[in-house]
Design a protein around this motif. Structure first.
Motif, short mmCIF file in Angstrom:
data_model
loop_
_atom_site.label_atom_id
_atom_site.label_comp_id
_atom_site.label_asym_id
_atom_site.label_seq_id
_atom_site.Cartn_x
_atom_site.Cartn_y
_atom_site.Cartn_z
N UNK A 137 -1.91 7.14 6.05
CA UNK A 137 -1.04 7.95 5.19
C UNK A 137 -1.73 8.29 3.88
N UNK A 138 -2.40 7.29 3.28
CA UNK A 138 -3.10 7.54 2.02
C UNK A 138 -4.21 8.56 2.21
N UNK A 139 -5.00 8.40 3.27
CA UNK A 139 -6.09 9.34 3.51
C UNK A 139 -5.57 10.75 3.77
N UNK A 140 -4.46 10.86 4.48
CA UNK A 140 -3.87 12.18 4.73
C UNK A 140 -3.41 12.83 3.44
N UNK A 141 -2.80 12.03 2.55
CA UNK A 141 -2.38 12.56 1.25
C UNK A 141 -3.58 13.04 0.45
N UNK A 167 -6.70 8.10 -10.64
CA UNK A 167 -6.58 6.83 -11.36
C UNK A 167 -5.80 5.80 -10.54
N UNK A 168 -4.71 6.24 -9.92
CA UNK A 168 -3.94 5.33 -9.06
C UNK A 168 -4.77 4.89 -7.87
N UNK A 169 -5.55 5.82 -7.31
CA UNK A 169 -6.41 5.48 -6.17
C UNK A 169 -7.45 4.43 -6.57
N UNK A 208 -7.69 -4.42 -4.04
CA UNK A 208 -7.95 -4.86 -2.68
C UNK A 208 -7.19 -4.13 -1.60
N UNK A 209 -6.55 -3.00 -1.91
CA UNK A 209 -5.82 -2.22 -0.91
C UNK A 209 -6.71 -1.08 -0.43
N UNK A 210 -7.05 -1.09 0.85
CA UNK A 210 -7.86 -0.02 1.42
C UNK A 210 -6.95 1.11 1.89
N UNK A 245 0.82 -1.21 0.00
CA UNK A 245 0.00 0.00 0.00
C UNK A 245 0.85 1.26 0.00
N UNK A 246 2.05 1.20 0.56
CA UNK A 246 2.91 2.39 0.57
C UNK A 246 3.34 2.78 -0.84
#
Length: 725
Positions: A425-429, A410-412, A419-421, A389-390
């Protein structure tokens, strides 16, 4: 003491020997009649004699061919000795015996795997017999001091007892074992330096400044490596010093032969890397059995190997030959080129692991950023890249920094499909990205998802969300987040957050909101500065409270802070709101006595004020003062001049100023359009007023009812002819 005299007769019933390389359907098996009398299995027919007699084993269907497969060496590095049946004699246990015992344990474990791989039909007793013959030969070479002959590739000639293929395999396994022992010793040393106080202190400091995850792990390994290299350097200097002392003592003859021999032995006991010691006498060990194939030890070794990979990172494979040419072609691609064909060819040639992909991406990131994004996106779908996920988060953040919203989304989408939730870190970005582009709804959605997943938003996430509210003109919602982060999560807001909220409240003329933020800053230990005082004065001025604004202005001067041009302009604007020209002039005279010189901001406010009062000569005089300072006047001063000339009926100058405004139409807002239309209607320029009204509607601005009524009224009256000045 010979090996066959310390072997338990109940453990291994016969000695099997692999014959020479052959194309026959099965190998040769021999019996040592002088040592073992029981047969290996009922299917063997053993002949008698003092030597070795060939017999055929019908159970073995494969010849002992050249070994071309290797098992991973770290499966036997740490825990194989737990399963090994090779023990040191407790009465004569020495450091040399421990090193030899470890060498034999590793050697037997690897040789067992190789024999079992090629002799799948042979039973355990047969494999044990083969191993005993091989170990006996290796030990005999060690006892004769001939281990260098086994380990030296240049002189690895076949033995009279072993086939050329088997002798080559023994040589390869011996070298492999020594390499593993060297790596194991280096790993143990590295673990000690990883836990040293100096490295821990640097890691704590790195964590405090925000370095975490893979980067912190790499820095920790780098710092430990540097400490280990420094320690080895000083140890080498110490060894050189001891050797020099020994040499001087030998040359002077001050020490006898025994003491010199002891120093030489002590020097040999401190080798730089792991190596087999030179033997003096028999090797002291016992073999109680050779069953090292238990499945539980393999599982434990796998776990040790996985843990070791984290502490001991892999290195990328060397790139050469055709693969190097393909890599160079990949680096030379343009932004519009498709790197997919070259990546497929590169992967087929190199057979990369994750570390090879990361090395390629790092090099691309330095040379070609746009190509890096394409290759990184392709690598996400590669199995050998071992995507986590990183990787998705880093690529989304890279697109977000460049404001490539579509690419990031598109990457999201691809991350969710695989299958990666999103994690914290992702939500902060995502919150930061949507806040930056001004998409308040998507920023709120990402922020709420962050909290719904059970993650605690950090200061960065709160800052991004608060700035999204500020940019959207909703500072009260941003203030509510400040209360939430303080009360629920005990997160202290930064000065940047306070100033952004204070600036937003000031622009909207919200005196109560600006006052609350100013009090919060005071309780947080942030002293009032020139910027915060200027914003408060501006807020009170827009709210029509010049007395309170003047109070803050005077308090600031008493505290020792000299007002600048922006602060003075705010105070003059507060007086202009109530049309208190006398107080404004008194303030200007007082400041000029104290050495203050008005700037562009102050003159701009005065020009607008004098223009509204139709004091044209005085306003033009201030325009000359602005020109004398050599600074370009702000754009909004053209609106003041146009309004002044239009209301005064000065057609030439009014239309000239209107042309300047039309040239920069994108800088006009709804309030500016209405002021222009009001000036045109008041000056009798009805046609121009209707034209500007159409332009205003075409740009999506909503016209107020007051302006609509003024336009309708202008059609009912005959426009007067403007004067020319």
């Amino acid at each position: 003491m010979n090996l066959k005299h310390v072997v338990s007769r109940n453990t291994i019933n016969n000695i099997a020997r692999v014959g020479s390389r052959s194309r026959s359907p099965c190998p040769y098996v021999y019996e040592n009649a002088t040592a073992i009398s029981a047969p290996i299995s009922p299917s063997f027919h053993l002949s008698k004699g003092d030597g070795f007699k060939p017999l055929q084993n019908p159970q073995c269907l494969k010849p002992f061919s050249s070994f071309n497969k290797y098992i991973h060496s770290t499966r036997e590095t740490k825990l194989s000795y737990l399963a090994s049946d090779i023990k040191l004699d407790s009465d004569e246990d020495t450091e040399e015996d421990a090193t030899m015992n470890e060498f034999l344990s590793r050697f037997v474990w690897i040789m067992r795997g190789k024999l079992s791989e090629y002799y799948t039909e042979c039973d355990k007793q047969t494999i044990d017999g083969m191993l005993l013959v091989i170990v006996e030969k290796v030990v005999s070479e060690m006892e004769k001091g001939g281990i260098e002959q086994i380990l030296d590739a240049a002189v690895s000639t076949p033995s009279q007892d072993f086939s050329e293929d088997l002798w080559k395999t023994v040589w390869e396994v011996s070298n492999m074992v020594l390499d593993d022992m060297k790596k194991a010793i280096k790993k143990e040393k590295m673990k000690g330096f990883l836990q040293s106080e100096e490295v821990k202190k640097m890691c704590r400091f790195a964590g405090e400044i925000g370095i975490r995850g893979d980067m912190l792990r790499e820095l920790r390994f780098k710092w430990a490596s540097e400490k280990m290299e420094e320690s080895e350097f000083y140890q080498s200097l110490e060894r050189l010093r001891e050797e020099e002392r020994a040499h001087e003592s030998e040359s002077k003859g001050t020490q006898d032969d025994d003491s010199v021999g002891e120093e030489a032995i002590a020097a040999e006991e401190k080798p730089e890397v792991v190596s087999l010691p030179k033997r003096r006498g028999k090797i002291r060990y016992k073999i109680y059995g050779l069953d090292l194939s238990a499945s539980k030890w393999a599982e434990v070794a796998d776990k040790v190997h996985e843990a070791g990979e984290i502490i001991w990172p892999q290195e990328p494979k060397p790139i050469s030959g055709k693969c190097k040419l393909v890599t160079e072609k990949l680096f030379s691609l343009n932004e519009a080129d498709d790197p997919s064909p070259l990546l497929v060819e590169w992967a087929e040639l190199l057979q990369p692991s994750r570390v090879d992909w990361i090395n390629l991406l790092d090099r691309l990131k330095e040379k070609n950023t746009s190509l890096y994004h394409k290759v990184a996106e392709i690598a996400l779908s590669e199995r050998s890249f071992q995507t986590n996920i990183s990787d998705y988060t880093n690529l989304i953040e890279a697109h977000a920094k460049l404001n490539h919203l579509e690419d990031a989304e598109r990457i999201l989408k691809k991350m969710n499909e695989n299958g990666f939730l999103p994690d914290i870190l992702t939500s902060t970005v995502l919150v930061h990205m949507y806040s930056k582009v001004g998409n308040l709804d998507r920023a709120k959605e990402a922020f709420e998802r962050l909290k719904s997943l059970g993650f605690q938003p950090d200061l960065k996430a709160y800052t991004s969300m608060i700035m999204a509210y500020v940019n959207a003109g909703e500072p009260k919602l941003g203030e509510s987040l400040v209360r939430e982060m303080e009360s629920r999560y005990r997160i202290k807001p930064s000065k940047e957050i306070y100033m952004a909220l204070l600036r937003s409240f000031s622009q909207h003329g919200d005196v109560s909101g600006a006052g609350r933020i100013a009090n919060d800053m005071r309780f947080a230990g942030l002293q009032a500065n020139l910027e915060s005082c200027t914003l408060l004065i501006k807020a009170y001025g827009q709210a029509g409270d010049p007395d309170e604004a003047r109070k803050i202005f005077d308090d600031m001067i008493r505290s020792g802070q000299m007002p600048d041009d922006r602060c003075t302009a705010g105070m003059i604007a507060a007086y202009a709101k109530k049309n208190l020209l006398d107080k404004a002039l008194d303030l200007m005279m007082q400041l000029e006595k104290d050495g203050f010189e008005p700037g562009v901001n102050t003159y701009t406010v005065l020009v607008d004020w004098l223009g509204r009062l139709q004091l044209i000569d005085e306003a033009e005089h201030l325009l000359d003062r602005i020109a004398q300072q050599g600074e370009a006047p702000p754009f909004k001063i053209n609106i003041s001049l146009f309004d002044m000339y239009a209301r005064a009926g000065i057609e030439k100058k009014a239309l000239q100023a209107l042309g300047v405004l039309e040239a920069k139409m994108d800088q006009l807002g709804s309030a500016e359009f209405e002021r222009i239309i009001d000036g045109l209607v008041a000056g009798g320029f009805v046609q121009h007023a209707h034209r500007m009204h159409e332009i205003m509607e075409a740009r999506g601005f909503i016209v107020s009812d007051r302006v609509k009524v003024a336009l309708m009224a202008s059609n009912s009256f005959r426009s007067r002819k403007p004067t020319v000045r």
